[in-house]
Design a protein around this motif. Structure first.
Motif, PDB file in Angstrom:
ATOM      1  N   ALA A  32      15.605 -12.890   1.466  1.00  0.00           N
ATOM      2  CA  ALA A  32      14.309 -12.794   0.797  1.00  0.00           C
ATOM      3  C   ALA A  32      13.186 -13.145   1.773  1.00  0.00           C
ATOM      4  O   ALA A  32      12.152 -12.463   1.838  1.00  0.00           O
ATOM      5  CB  ALA A  32      14.285 -13.754  -0.402  1.00  0.00           C
ATOM      6  N   GLN A  35      12.590 -10.337   4.209  1.00  0.00           N
ATOM      7  CA  GLN A  35      11.851  -9.234   3.621  1.00  0.00           C
ATOM      8  C   GLN A  35      10.366  -9.574   3.493  1.00  0.00           C
ATOM      9  O   GLN A  35       9.497  -8.755   3.817  1.00  0.00           O
ATOM     10  CB  GLN A  35      12.431  -8.940   2.236  1.00  0.00           C
ATOM     11  CG  GLN A  35      12.311  -7.478   1.855  1.00  0.00           C
ATOM     12  CD  GLN A  35      13.263  -7.147   0.726  1.00  0.00           C
ATOM     13  OE1 GLN A  35      13.954  -8.013   0.201  1.00  0.00           O
ATOM     14  NE2 GLN A  35      13.295  -5.888   0.352  1.00  0.00           N
ATOM     15  N   GLU A  36      10.114 -10.813   3.037  1.00  0.00           N
ATOM     16  CA  GLU A  36       8.726 -11.238   2.844  1.00  0.00           C
ATOM     17  C   GLU A  36       7.939 -11.145   4.149  1.00  0.00           C
ATOM     18  O   GLU A  36       6.774 -10.761   4.172  1.00  0.00           O
ATOM     19  CB  GLU A  36       8.728 -12.667   2.312  1.00  0.00           C
ATOM     20  CG  GLU A  36       7.362 -13.105   1.797  1.00  0.00           C
ATOM     21  CD  GLU A  36       7.440 -14.490   1.189  1.00  0.00           C
ATOM     22  OE1 GLU A  36       8.466 -14.817   0.555  1.00  0.00           O
ATOM     23  OE2 GLU A  36       6.491 -15.256   1.367  1.00  0.00           O
TER      24      GLU A  36
END
Lengths: 341, 341, 341, 341, 341
Positions: A32, A35-36
């Protein structure tokens, strides 16, 4: 299967600093976070002890226990531990809230984050050395004290411990120097560090009125590098001093040993003389007829010969020793006699 | 004659991994393998211990006992031995079968092969050090124990053995670092490593959406290099620690020797005093007329002089020693007397 | 005057190898040789120990005792001596006659000459080390034997001799590495080594079908360099081992000395106790009236006091020594008593 | 004021060599010399020990005591002293008069001057080492003589003196290497050395028929550099040999000490045994009633116990020593007994 | 808030030198100084020990205690202390007032300022070494005196102090060399140092008649660098000499110890012989019947056996020692006897 994989991925405890200094604390899985921030999974492995790597959208930093990601919008501190990293978090907040006295106050966010983290690291390294150096000097001063004939062995162990710490400390500083040098050696790398410029494609423009961002980045890194090199110099000096002191300690011990050895030889010479002339007394002590039994002067003559001969032989032996192995002025036997009288 | 030559050429035991992870095991002659892979005969000589060389159609790797060839279509492991190389073969299979968590999952075959082999090598080096380091630290801890006056000489031999291993280990890691550095120092070399791109001539295109293959290759190699440099640092630290410890051991031994030497001088001083005043007793023990034979107090006077004189002389000599060769606090003779009472 | 000069010029004993491997042996004056090969006089001075220099029309090589000139048409070996250089001459002939298994079989003459000479040199260096290394290891194994309290001093001298050889050997290998590195560091130099291409001006053409000659030359030199670096590594390892062993030998000797010193102190303590209580016997041995002369128990009492007191004092002193200078487990005095009973 | 300044400027004693080898000797003030040669005042400060700097119109050279200026028309030797610099002046004259055997005979004047000065310097360095090296080897051979138990301390001082000379010599050679390397590392610098070409602007032309002047200059400097590097290697080898020898000397001394220590312990064991059993005799020598006074066998029994017991105890102690501190074969006590019989 | 910040900023005590050498002394706050000189706040942090950094409008210099800013119009010395920096201020004034003998007399102000400050620094470093070097040589000469058997331990402490100073001194010189090298390695940096040219944009013009300013700057810096490197060489030589001397001192001490040890063994041999044959006398001294009591010759026979046997045994033991541990010529026991007679 990808979802399952993502679910089993490691979780980071993160503190996120926004541009205005606001903090957010949360847990986030590696994918996550990648991706951020637009990073690859490999970028967040943190397999080396010291990392300072620009990526397209963020700068990845690891300095021993500090793991951080600096992006143009925010700064992440990963896997922080509270009492330890409190100062770092405080400093970051100060920088981001806009400390006007800071030389990066007017620069994009990534400068502020870098300044805070790199400065915090070099300052804590300096603090470590400020504790270690006087402690080592104290132990060395105790150990090279020239009047002691043996060293306090518990202090030797302490010294060994300090040397170990110093070597590890040296590795840390060298790592720090190396990651900065790796960036500074290539103009491309410095440019890559200026994330905001990369995104806005404003590199190398607007140079007319003041320093470009690239130059500012170079100054920021060079300043940290210079301070680190001063620490490297100090560590090298302490290492040299330890080695020099050890040589002096060895000489001290050797010299003391020789002095004692000389004393021992002198005493052995005395014992030898006494044994030799004592044998005369033993001979006359035998229950055998020497024909002097009744001579009233024999006792005094033989006793006189024993003591005088023994004294003369010793003196001769000492003279021989003094000729062949001359003492230092300070350590002569005469010294003893004159001070003993 | 060429056929004959080919027939006498060395035979490799090869494992061939195809792109889908399938294994094939067979024996193959050197010239046949060369032809299959489009290599020169010289490329398969493996004369050096550590090799990482890109050729037109394949990358040739040797890491001590591992010999491998990575081509865009398949990976060869040559001269493998079963129990030893099992882990490597397993890891290769995992990578090639497509491990989604791997950072090279979406990249051409040669990346997967390199990642598996280079990672396997650095991991096994790290494992080796993880075994060696604590063993060395244990031996050193035993040897620097400050209260022992001699060292366990069997441990010295063990230490020597460990140092030899450490030196050889250091050479291995340095070789590893060197071959990677040789590639990374030249952009051309990194490009040559990307076999698929060379063949399809797609170098430096399609950079728009994500990292180019060249950049991926650089990251892969830099990651391995970084981990190797951490190992290099650790080895250097252990070497430093060994040297420091040896100095401490020498000081320990020297210091103990001085303490014993001092004790010896003190005892010799006592023996000297006794011998000197004992000569008085020997003199009166002679069968000669001293005219005191009948004196009832003479025995007590002479015996008193003998013992008192001997005691006083010793005390004086000890005082002299204490002044010229002052002991450390802990080691004074007074210590003995007070604890002895 | 020029003719006279030429007449007094030094004469080389030369062996000339033609492209087909035919040998010619003759003596030739320096200026004549220069003219024949189109070289300057200075090129044939051979003032350095290790030379590998491309000139316009030839490559000049010196490797310690080997002096050679490689031209596109022939190879000269100068000042050869028969038994010594026989292997080199044989290898040259094999290469030139066309050894199909050789990687330079299809290449111009200068490649064959270089391959033969450089390979011969590195092979003979490797052979030298293969003899030196086990000999040194054997001497070291003998010297670090931990149970001996002194070292065999004749072996020390042998070790010194070996170290001298090793240092000289190291210089030779480093020279070899250096001349190759000097060529390989500059692309121009590698091109200059390809004499045939320089003459025919075919550099960097015909690259389409197989490796260019420049690349072949680079591979040839890199291969030799790699083998030399492996030797450099091995020499460094042996040097490290010698230094480590010397430290261990010193510790061994020091430790043995301490053990003997401790034994000595223990014995001196015993002698001191005996001397002190023996003085009691000496006192009663005097020809003076002690008033116990007729006491029938006095003899036994005094003798008892002498022996018991002496024993108790020694025990007390040994206890003191054991507390202040604790022995290693293995070396305690108790060990002696228990094994002595 | 300028005139006054010029009048107080330092005066050089100069020898000027013209192109035909003619010498002129005169004194000249610094400013006058600067003007004559078109140099800056700063160029003639000679503040460093070793200088080789091309200027627009001349090359400035300093090699320890030699100060020279080479211009395209003439060569100046400054502050020469007669007996010392005679060889240099002679060599310069020979070169300039046109020595046909010289490789620079056909080249402009500055080549001849450089060749003479640089060659003279490297030759005198080589001569210095040719004297120093055998002297050091002789001292070392004397010092490592394994049969001596102490070293001739006057030779130690000589060795120290030689090491000092060697270190200073090493600095000189390194300076020489450094100034040459500084020139050779940059193509611009080599071109600047070719004064005649600079003036006539013929650089890099007329390359068709033979080597350009720049290439000739590079060869000249490289040749000097190569010879200097051979000297650097030899110095390093001698330094290594000194260090190795010192280790051997220490081991020699330590080993001898242990041998003597062992002898000492053996003798102390004997003395201890004698003292212990001698106490028996002392006891029976007391003037006290032992009730054995009239026993005719008592004398022989007690005497027998004394000597036998003393012998047995000593043997037991020696056995213990032999078990705990085993000697080398050569040094066993048995050796003494067997050779003593 | 900015005003408040500025008010709390640190104050520099400054001396300002104008182009004509006029001095002005005043106190100035950091921000004010920045504004006046067009510098960033960060430029005046002086966080490193040694700084030489060109900025757009000024050169920032720090050399240990000297902090200076050189601008095209004036030179600032910051935080000066009077007695210490008097010489520097004087030299600056001389340079600026136009010293015609100076090589920078005709150059812009920044050259004069740099010349004064860099020369002052290197001169004071040289002076420091000129004091330190003979002091160290004196201590070493005293310590290596070969006839002393122990070293004057107070001198060891002095030596340690000097080594510490030398190490710190070395760091200072290396810093100096490094900042100069950092400038000289890049042509850009040298250009940046020429402030006046940067402002007037006259870089690299007007080269026709004499040296350009960039070349002058390079010469100025190279000259300082060369002098610093001579100091570096001298320091390295002194360090080598200290290490060599320490080895010699250790050998001296070891050798003396062996000589004394040998003497001790010889005396212990004598004492052993006396004790052994003295036991014979003790035996005959017992109050037991030996049946020789009345024999008139027994006394002389036994006494003769005691003394002769003891002498013979000692001689035998000395012969054995002389065979196994041969002394140096100078130290033989015979020497003693012959000189004793």
């Amino acid at each position: 299967p990808d979802k399952k994989l993502a679910a089993s991925a490691p979780i980071f405890r993160a503190v996120k600093f926004c541009a205005d200094g606001r903090q957010e604390r949360f847990d986030i899985r590696k994918p996550a976070l990648c991706q951020e921030l637009g990073l690859q999974v490999r970028d967040l492995r943190f397999q080396q002890q010291t990392i300072l790597q620009p990526r397209d959208t963020a700068i990845i930093i690891r300095m021993e226990e500090i793991k951080a990601i600096v992006s143009p919008d925010c700064v992440y501190i990963l896997d922080h531990e509270e009492p330890r990293d409190k100062v770092l978090l405080g400093e970051l907040q100060t920088q981001l809230e806009g400390d006007n006295s800071s030389p990066v106050a007017h620069l994009p966010l990534e400068f502020k984050g870098l300044e805070a983290i790199l400065n915090y690291r070099i300052s804590s390294l300096k603090q470590e050395l400020d504790v270690l150096e006087p402690a080592i000097l104290q132990v060395l001063t105790d150990l090279v004290e020239p009047s002691f004939m043996s060293v306090d062995r518990s202090k030797l162990r302490v010294l060994l411990q300090y040397r170990k710490s110093l070597t590890e400390f040296q590795t840390d500083v060298k790592d720090y120097v190396e990651v900065l040098t790796d960036i500074l050696d290539y103009d491309d790398s410095i440019e890559e560090m200026c994330l905001t410029d990369k995104i806005t494609n404003t590199m190398a423009t607007s140079k007319s009125d003041h320093l470009s961002h690239v130059d500012e980045m170079e100054l920021l890194l060079e300043n940290c590098l210079g301070r680190a090199e001063d620490i490297v110099n100090r560590v090298a000096e302490v290492k040299d001093l330890i080695e020099d002191s050890e040589q002096i300690i060895f000489m001290n011990l050797d010299s003391h040993r020789n002095v004692m050895m000389r004393l021992n030889v002198q005493l052995t010479m005395g014992t030898f003389s006494i044994a030799l002339f004592g044998m005369l007394g033993t001979a006359f002590g035998m229950n055998l007829l020497s024909s002097f039994e009744e001579d009233p002067k024999a006792f005094w003559i033989v006793t006189g010969v024993m003591f005088t001969g023994c004294g003369l032989l010793w003196r001769r032996l000492l003279w021989f020793l003094g000729r062949e192995v001359p003492p230092n002025r300070k350590w002569s036997w005469k010294n003893f006699k004159s001070s003993g009288q």
